[in-house]
Enzyme design. Structure first.
Site, short mmCIF file in Angstrom:
data_model
loop_
_atom_site.label_atom_id
_atom_site.label_comp_id
_atom_site.label_asym_id
_atom_site.label_seq_id
_atom_site.Cartn_x
_atom_site.Cartn_y
_atom_site.Cartn_z
N ARG A 53 0.83 -1.21 0.00
CA ARG A 53 0.00 0.00 0.00
C ARG A 53 0.86 1.26 0.00
NH1 ARG A 53 -5.27 -1.31 0.98
NH2 ARG A 53 -5.74 -3.22 2.12
N LYS A 161 -1.27 -18.44 6.69
CA LYS A 161 -2.29 -18.73 7.69
C LYS A 161 -2.68 -17.44 8.40
CE LYS A 161 0.39 -19.63 11.88
NZ LYS A 161 -0.25 -18.66 12.75
N ASP A 190 2.26 -23.51 5.60
CA ASP A 190 2.46 -23.65 7.04
C ASP A 190 3.96 -23.79 7.25
OD1 ASP A 190 2.71 -24.37 9.68
OD2 ASP A 190 1.11 -25.85 9.67
N HIS A 191 4.60 -22.73 7.75
CA HIS A 191 6.06 -22.73 7.77
C HIS A 191 6.65 -23.81 8.68
CE1 HIS A 191 5.36 -20.18 11.39
NE2 HIS A 191 6.49 -20.71 11.80
N LYS A 195 10.54 -27.13 8.50
CA LYS A 195 11.58 -27.52 9.45
C LYS A 195 12.04 -28.95 9.17
CE LYS A 195 9.84 -24.39 12.99
NZ LYS A 195 10.98 -23.46 12.86
N GLU A 229 6.02 -21.43 23.68
CA GLU A 229 6.75 -20.21 23.37
C GLU A 229 7.01 -19.45 24.67
OE1 GLU A 229 5.35 -18.10 19.64
OE2 GLU A 229 3.57 -19.26 20.13
N ASP A 248 -4.76 -19.75 16.34
CA ASP A 248 -3.46 -19.37 15.81
C ASP A 248 -2.57 -20.58 15.54
OD1 ASP A 248 -1.50 -17.40 15.06
OD2 ASP A 248 -0.46 -17.82 16.94
N HIS A 253 -0.43 -25.58 12.47
CA HIS A 253 0.84 -26.16 12.92
C HIS A 253 0.66 -27.50 13.61
CE1 HIS A 253 2.52 -22.47 11.74
NE2 HIS A 253 2.52 -21.83 12.89
N LYS A 353 1.76 -19.28 25.16
CA LYS A 353 2.75 -18.20 25.20
C LYS A 353 3.19 -17.96 26.63
CE LYS A 353 1.66 -15.74 20.96
NZ LYS A 353 3.00 -16.03 20.40
N LYS A 358 11.06 -21.86 25.21
CA LYS A 358 10.63 -22.17 23.84
C LYS A 358 10.98 -23.61 23.53
CE LYS A 358 11.24 -20.68 19.04
NZ LYS A 358 11.82 -19.67 18.14
#
Length: 505
Positions: A53, A161, A190-191, A195, A229, A248, A253, A353, A358
């Protein structure tokens, strides 16, 4: 996914990033392209067009991307590679609602770029924009003739996502996109599937004859999947407070981890063969009744506390979060897979979270061996065997078993055998997006979700969301930052005579 030639470059193409001035492009997409080029996977005939934008010249965008890459990569960056990218980077900005001015500019820019760099008109569009814009922006791309495939040329679309907010919105989004695209053009990313350890699950299970025969209800007691996390919501409060931990993380995931862990052997590693088996698992997961939601799910919200000795605030005091927010920052569920392999084997999943550290892992807990042989020995309890697949931050696999302690008496101790990716194969710096971008350019959709998988995931999650929306949480915040979540999550397993395994490294 498995049998690609490791040295194969992708087809010559142009990547068009919608949301090119955003955080995802800065932290993930451009670094992933840099690493692909470094390792020889990008073709020389390649270019990137950023779309946003914000009004900005291509020169200013090139400088921004170059500076961002230097910050991300650090002192080890290759200036010649940065120069190579700079020569192939372009930008145009404008109003996404204007289907003539902005999209006309994109069309003109594509014509110029493909001619200048001798690139066949293969395009893939990356939607790093809010999901509410997916269908509208895609429609405008199609309306301007940029999605038509002919003469062996391809057009592909990657969607970030979350893909929908519930079952009805996911179905609507799928329907809207499939009116103008074919399923083979759609890549729902989906990152997590980028992995190494996630991809290695299939090799570990189906490429080693010692594991697959015991990968079933006869030998496995239960499975724990943890995505923990230590960070809070950071700068994502606007998005996160509308989504929550369940939306989320779970339909994308975590369910990807569940399906790869539980699926039957595919007939091949072709994309649809793998995804057919994943879809069967999602279809076999028992749907929740309202009573099940109360007994088999737990939600939580973090209070203030300490992470690594430093004080951190409560969720409701984070910037951008309402003081009376009922949004969950923690979710735990007990899943039942109603098929022959997994009948009676619970899958416990959790994500949250501001937890102690982690850590993402898949823990396969095996049933205890019969004690009868050891009844007249000093051994009081047998070691239970488990396999732990470590996804992040340190990727690897641990096998836990019992062994005799040296000495004249029969005494048993616990032993771990560890495999660490970095130790065995060397440490490779990556973002997790490299494999996924590369596969999209190759046309391999194995690691991307299919429409039926997305809808099946929301079918499982939506009843939980409905009950949680109808019955406000009574005890938020209910866990301290730096802990492993609310006590109700421990009770979820304790009712079954089990415990979360928190001390795996």
């Amino acid at each position: 996914m498995i049998n690609n030639d490791a040295t194969r470059k992708s087809d010559s193409c142009v990547m068009i990033i919608f949301g090119a001035t955003g955080d995802l492009t800065k932290r993930k997409l451009y670094p992933a392209l840099y690493y692909l080029a470094r390792d020889g996977y990008l073709p020389s005939n390649f270019a990137v067009i950023g779309v946003g934008r914000q009004e900005m010249s291509s020169e200013d965008f090139k400088k921004k991307i170059g500076d961002d890459l230097k910050d991300f990569i650090g002192d080890g960056y290759d200036q010649s590679l940065l120069d190579w990218f700079s020569e192939r980077t372009y930008y145009t900005g404008g109003d996404f609602d204007d289907d003539k001015a902005l999209f006309g500019d994109i069309k003109d820019l594509l014509e110029m770029v493909t001619e200048k760099h001798s690139i066949p008109a293969n395009f893939f569009f990356y939607m790093a924009i809010p999901p509410s814009l997916f269908a509208d922006v895609t429609h405008k791309i199609c309306k301007n003739g940029l999605a038509e495939e002919s003469n062996g040329l391809w057009r592909r679309f990657i969607f970030e996502k979350p893909f929908g907010r519930d079952i009805s919105s996911a179905k609507q989004l799928n329907a809207d996109l499939l009116k103008i695209l074919t399923e083979k053009q759609i890549y729902r990313i989906d990152h997590y599937l980028g992995k190494e350890t996630v991809q290695n699950i299939l090799v570990f299970r189906f490429g080693n004859s010692i594991f697959e025969p015991i990968w079933n209800r006869n030998f496995i007691d239960h499975v724990q999947i943890t995505v923990a996390e230590d960070l809070g919501v950071e700068q994502r409060a606007g998005y996160y407070d509308k989504a929550g931990a369940l939306r989320d993380m779970v339909p994308n995931h975590i369910f990807q981890l569940v399906t790869l862990t539980a699926m039957e052997p595919p007939v091949s590693f072709e994309a649809d063969a793998v995804r057919d088996e994943q879809a069967k698992i999602l279809q076999a997961i028992q749907a929740y009744s309202p009573e099940d939601v109360l007994n088999k799910t737990v939600r939580g919200q973090y209070d203030s506390g300490e992470i690594e000795g430093k004080p951190v605030p409560a969720y409701r005091t984070e910037n951008g979060v309402p003081e009376t927010s009922e949004t969950e920052t923690y979710a735990a569920l007990k899943l039942s897979i109603d098929n022959w392999r997994w009948a009676g084997v619970p899958f416990y999943i959790r994500t949250g979270k501001r937890l102690e550290r982690k850590h993402t892992s898949i823990l396969i807990q095996f049933k205890q061996a019969p004690f009868v042989l050891f009844r007249d020995t000093p051994v009081e309890r047998l070691t239970t065997n488990r396999i732990v697949l470590h996804i992040q931050p340190d990727e690897g696999i641990t096998l836990h078993f019992g062994a005799k302690v040296p000495g004249p008496l029969v005494s048993m101790g616990s032993v771990d055998m560890d495999f660490d990716y970095a130790d065995h194969f060397g440490e490779t710096i990556s973002t997790g997006y490299e494999r996924l971008l590369y596969d999209c350019m190759l046309g391999d959709a194995t690691l991307f979700q299919r429409a039926d998988m997305v809808e099946s995931s929301w079918r499982i999650v939506s009843p939980v969301l409905d009950v949680w929306d109808a019955i406000p949480a009574r005890s938020f915040p209910n866990y301290n930052s730096g802990s492993w979540g609310p006590p109700e999550a421990d009770e979820l397993l304790e009712r079954d005579g089990r415990k979360w395994k928190n001390d795996i490294e």
